[in-house]
Design an enzyme around this catalytic site. Structure first.
Site, PDB file in Angstrom:
ATOM      1  N   VAL A  65      -7.521  77.214  57.081  1.00 31.29           N
ATOM      2  CA  VAL A  65      -8.245  78.483  57.202  1.00 31.29           C
ATOM      3  C   VAL A  65      -9.749  78.309  57.367  1.00 31.29           C
ATOM      4  CG1 VAL A  65      -6.557  79.876  55.956  1.00 31.29           C
ATOM      5  CG2 VAL A  65      -8.377  78.721  54.690  1.00 31.29           C
ATOM      6  N   TYR A  66     -10.295  77.144  57.058  1.00 36.88           N
ATOM      7  CA  TYR A  66     -11.738  76.970  57.161  1.00 36.88           C
ATOM      8  C   TYR A  66     -12.169  77.072  58.624  1.00 36.88           C
ATOM      9  CZ  TYR A  66     -11.487  75.079  52.375  1.00 36.88           C
ATOM     10  OH  TYR A  66     -11.276  74.889  51.025  1.00 36.88           O
ATOM     11  N   SER A  67     -13.011  78.054  58.898  1.00 40.72           N
ATOM     12  CA  SER A  67     -13.457  78.338  60.268  1.00 40.72           C
ATOM     13  C   SER A  67     -12.275  78.504  61.216  1.00 40.72           C
ATOM     14  CB  SER A  67     -14.390  77.238  60.786  1.00 40.72           C
ATOM     15  OG  SER A  67     -15.650  77.323  60.180  1.00 40.72           O
TER      16      SER A  67
END
Length: 332
Positions: A65-67
């Site tokens: 989910v990061y970026s």
């Protein structure tokens, strides 16, 4: 750099893990999952990834989910170009929202196996070393999640599995079910633990020690609150990190006293506050490797320098004395 086993496994990890949530694509215009105004783009991120390798850090943590996947992509491109795959330990996570559709999130068998393949593609590798469930999925039976993770291990797509913030009873249940069915056990717990949030000491830390689980705390510096005098600097992240503000908003007066006490101990030692805060965490039984984010060069040098700091019993007691019980934070 010091290297230790991750829990009861034979996997050697550096005692400092570089957290890669800060690296990827900054948020602009319409908000997207995992994107923030304070995120560094790839060009800005590379110097910190390079500095981590130069300091001997071999442990890198990211999440799908990061970026919206770009953190994995940035990390994957860098590691492929600058080191050998077998020389580093790559950890990533699954559970958060990746697509606006029914199966675009969660820990179902479908979601896990699809998202793992997507993470491998972005990371440009055939396997990850540690695949972690980012949070508990209340809509999927934990048995389904555990069996899917076990199959991912047996398929060679991940070497170990780990978990992140949850209640101790949930983690104990997952460990019991894995043992009962002969599935792969969780090797690590990535929990929220720092001088401003010590609720994990009530049950989770004891459970992890008893079961031989490696503990890799996230937000070990309380999103920067432990790195400087109370409210002395407003960074872009401090101003725009709504998640962080929500976590610590209800205990500000008590937290201020802890930060002030930390400042005194650090001043007496003539070291930065960040070093003293990390030294306290590194000295806690069961802690394997705090996950440290870095947006300035001294963030990593301070973190590595903390490995040489040994707080006295008196200093530890002084740091812990102002703490008061906090609401449960970070499980959602």
């Amino acid at each position: 750099m010091d290297y230790v086993n991750l829990g009861k496994t034979g996997l050697k990890v550096s005692r400092i893990c570089l957290g890669c949530m800060t690296y990827g694509t900054p948020a602009t215009g319409q908000p997207m999952p995992g994107r923030h105004a304070w995120t560094l783009n790839e060009e800005e991120s590379v110097p910190f990834l390079r500095q981590a390798l130069e300091l001997g850090i071999n442990f890198f943590d990211t999440a799908n989910v990061y970026s919206s996947g770009e953190s994995e992509a940035v990390l994957g491109r860098f590691l492929k170009a600058h080191t050998r795959r077998e020389a580093v330990v790559i950890a990533t996570k699954v559970q958060g929202v990746m697509r606006d559709e029914p199966n675009g999130r969660g820990l179902s068998r479908k979601a896990i196996l699809h998202e793992l393949d997507e993470s491998l593609r972005r990371l440009q590798t055939d396997y990850v070393d540690l695949y972690q469930i980012h949070r508990w999925d209340y809509e999927t039976p934990i048995e389904e999640t555990l069996e899917a993770l076990h199959d991912a291990v047996k398929a060679g797509k991940t070497r170990y599995i780990g978990a992140s913030s949850m209640y101790a009873w949930q983690f104990a249940k997952a460990l019991y079910l894995a043992d009962r069915h002969g599935w792969t056990r969780f090797a690590s717990m990535q929990n929220h633990y720092n001088l401003l949030y010590r609720e994990e000491e009530r049950e989770m830390m004891g459970l992890c020690q008893s079961e031989g689980i490696g503990v890799i705390p996230w937000s070990p510096l309380a999103r920067g609150r432990l790195t400087r005098p109370w409210r002395s600097e407003n960074t872009k992240r401090f101003e725009t990190d709504l998640f962080g503000k929500g976590m610590y908003a209800k205990t500000e007066e008590a937290d201020r006293k802890v930060v002030e006490r930390l400042g005194k101990v650090a001043a007496q030692r003539n070291i930065p506050q960040a070093q003293a805060a990390l030294a306290w965490l590194l000295g806690k039984p069961g802690v394997t490797a705090p996950i440290v984010g870095a947006t300035k060069p001294h963030h990593l040098t301070d973190a590595v320098a903390a490995l040489q700091v040994r707080l006295t019993r008196e200093e530890t007691a002084a740091l812990e004395e102002p703490y008061i019980p906090h609401p449960v934070l970070g499980f959602s």
